[in-house]
Design a protein around this motif. Sequence first.
Motif, PDB file in Angstrom:
ATOM      1  N   MET A   1       4.925 -14.736 -20.768  1.00 22.73           N
ATOM      2  CA  MET A   1       5.164 -13.313 -20.652  1.00 22.73           C
ATOM      3  C   MET A   1       3.945 -12.589 -21.227  1.00 22.73           C
ATOM      4  N   GLN A   2       3.343 -11.747 -20.426  1.00 21.89           N
ATOM      5  CA  GLN A   2       2.167 -10.994 -20.853  1.00 21.89           C
ATOM      6  C   GLN A   2       2.605  -9.743 -21.600  1.00 21.89           C
ATOM      7  N   SER A   3       1.994  -9.495 -22.780  1.00 21.62           N
ATOM      8  CA  SER A   3       2.321  -8.287 -23.538  1.00 21.62           C
ATOM      9  C   SER A   3       1.151  -7.320 -23.491  1.00 21.62           C
ATOM     10  N   ILE A   4       1.493  -6.033 -23.384  1.00 26.32           N
ATOM     11  CA  ILE A   4       0.492  -4.970 -23.264  1.00 26.32           C
ATOM     12  C   ILE A   4       0.817  -3.887 -24.287  1.00 26.32           C
ATOM     13  N   ALA A  82       4.648  -3.295 -23.954  1.00 19.26           N
ATOM     14  CA  ALA A  82       5.276  -3.567 -22.657  1.00 19.26           C
ATOM     15  C   ALA A  82       5.126  -5.056 -22.368  1.00 19.26           C
ATOM     16  N   PHE A  83       6.157  -5.651 -21.794  1.00 23.06           N
ATOM     17  CA  PHE A  83       6.140  -7.064 -21.435  1.00 23.06           C
ATOM     18  C   PHE A  83       6.440  -7.210 -19.948  1.00 23.06           C
ATOM     19  N   LEU A  84       5.552  -7.871 -19.236  1.00 23.31           N
ATOM     20  CA  LEU A  84       5.780  -8.174 -17.829  1.00 23.31           C
ATOM     21  C   LEU A  84       6.617  -9.444 -17.768  1.00 23.31           C
ATOM     22  N   TRP A  85       7.661  -9.450 -16.951  1.00 25.54           N
ATOM     23  CA  TRP A  85       8.510 -10.622 -16.853  1.00 25.54           C
ATOM     24  C   TRP A  85       8.815 -10.946 -15.399  1.00 25.54           C
ATOM     25  N   GLN A  86       9.201 -12.198 -15.158  1.00 23.13           N
ATOM     26  CA  GLN A  86       9.587 -12.641 -13.823  1.00 23.13           C
ATOM     27  C   GLN A  86      10.602 -13.766 -13.961  1.00 23.13           C
ATOM     28  N   MET A  87      11.687 -13.651 -13.200  1.00 27.10           N
ATOM     29  CA  MET A  87      12.714 -14.692 -13.148  1.00 27.10           C
ATOM     30  C   MET A  87      13.028 -14.916 -11.680  1.00 27.10           C
ATOM     31  N   GLU A  89      12.666 -14.506  -8.043  1.00 29.99           N
ATOM     32  CA  GLU A  89      12.056 -13.434  -7.256  1.00 29.99           C
ATOM     33  C   GLU A  89      12.169 -12.070  -7.935  1.00 29.99           C
ATOM     34  N   ARG A  90      12.877 -12.014  -9.044  1.00 31.31           N
ATOM     35  CA  ARG A  90      13.011 -10.747  -9.788  1.00 31.31           C
ATOM     36  C   ARG A  90      11.854 -10.613 -10.770  1.00 31.31           C
ATOM     37  N   HIS A  91      11.413  -9.376 -10.968  1.00 27.95           N
ATOM     38  CA  HIS A  91      10.338  -9.124 -11.923  1.00 27.95           C
ATOM     39  C   HIS A  91      10.430  -7.683 -12.409  1.00 27.95           C
ATOM     40  N   GLY A  92       9.767  -7.404 -13.519  1.00 28.95           N
ATOM     41  CA  GLY A  92       9.809  -6.048 -14.046  1.00 28.95           C
ATOM     42  C   GLY A  92       9.011  -5.920 -15.323  1.00 28.95           C
ATOM     43  N   VAL A  93       9.255  -4.818 -16.019  1.00 37.22           N
ATOM     44  CA  VAL A  93       8.591  -4.523 -17.282  1.00 37.22           C
ATOM     45  C   VAL A  93       9.681  -4.197 -18.298  1.00 37.22           C
ATOM     46  N   SER A  94       9.593  -4.807 -19.475  1.00 35.55           N
ATOM     47  CA  SER A  94      10.500  -4.444 -20.566  1.00 35.55           C
ATOM     48  C   SER A  94       9.656  -3.887 -21.704  1.00 35.55           C
TER      49      SER A  94
END
Length: 114
Positions: A1-4, A82-87, A89-94
């Motif tokens: 998970m990439q953090s920004i 902000a954390f980019l996530w993917q599960m 085919e779903r993806h988003g930002v938390s």
Amino acid sequence: MQSIPVDTARLGVLRCAIAPEAKIVNPETKEVRKDRDGNTIYTVAVTVRQDGRRISVIEITVAGEPKGIEEGQILKVSGLTAFLWQMGERHGVSFRADSISPTIVPPVKGGGTG
């Protein structure tokens, strides 16, 4: 998970849309999510108003209960990431913050109508 890291000074006005609520892990047992130190994780829905009339709502998680926050208050958010996530085919930002607190707005002098 990439953090920004997020520069909250560039986000404009941050206002509480929904007061802090404990994040639930299991709706059937009502078990709450905890961090590795045992603190309950809370979620706060925050409106972000950057330019004119455009408003976005983001949910920010924070460890420990944010105190004194009510809906409609302007907030101070520290350490926002902000954390980019993917599960699948779903993806988003938390979003996660170190702390969320109400901003104390000084009373307006001479603001009476009478």
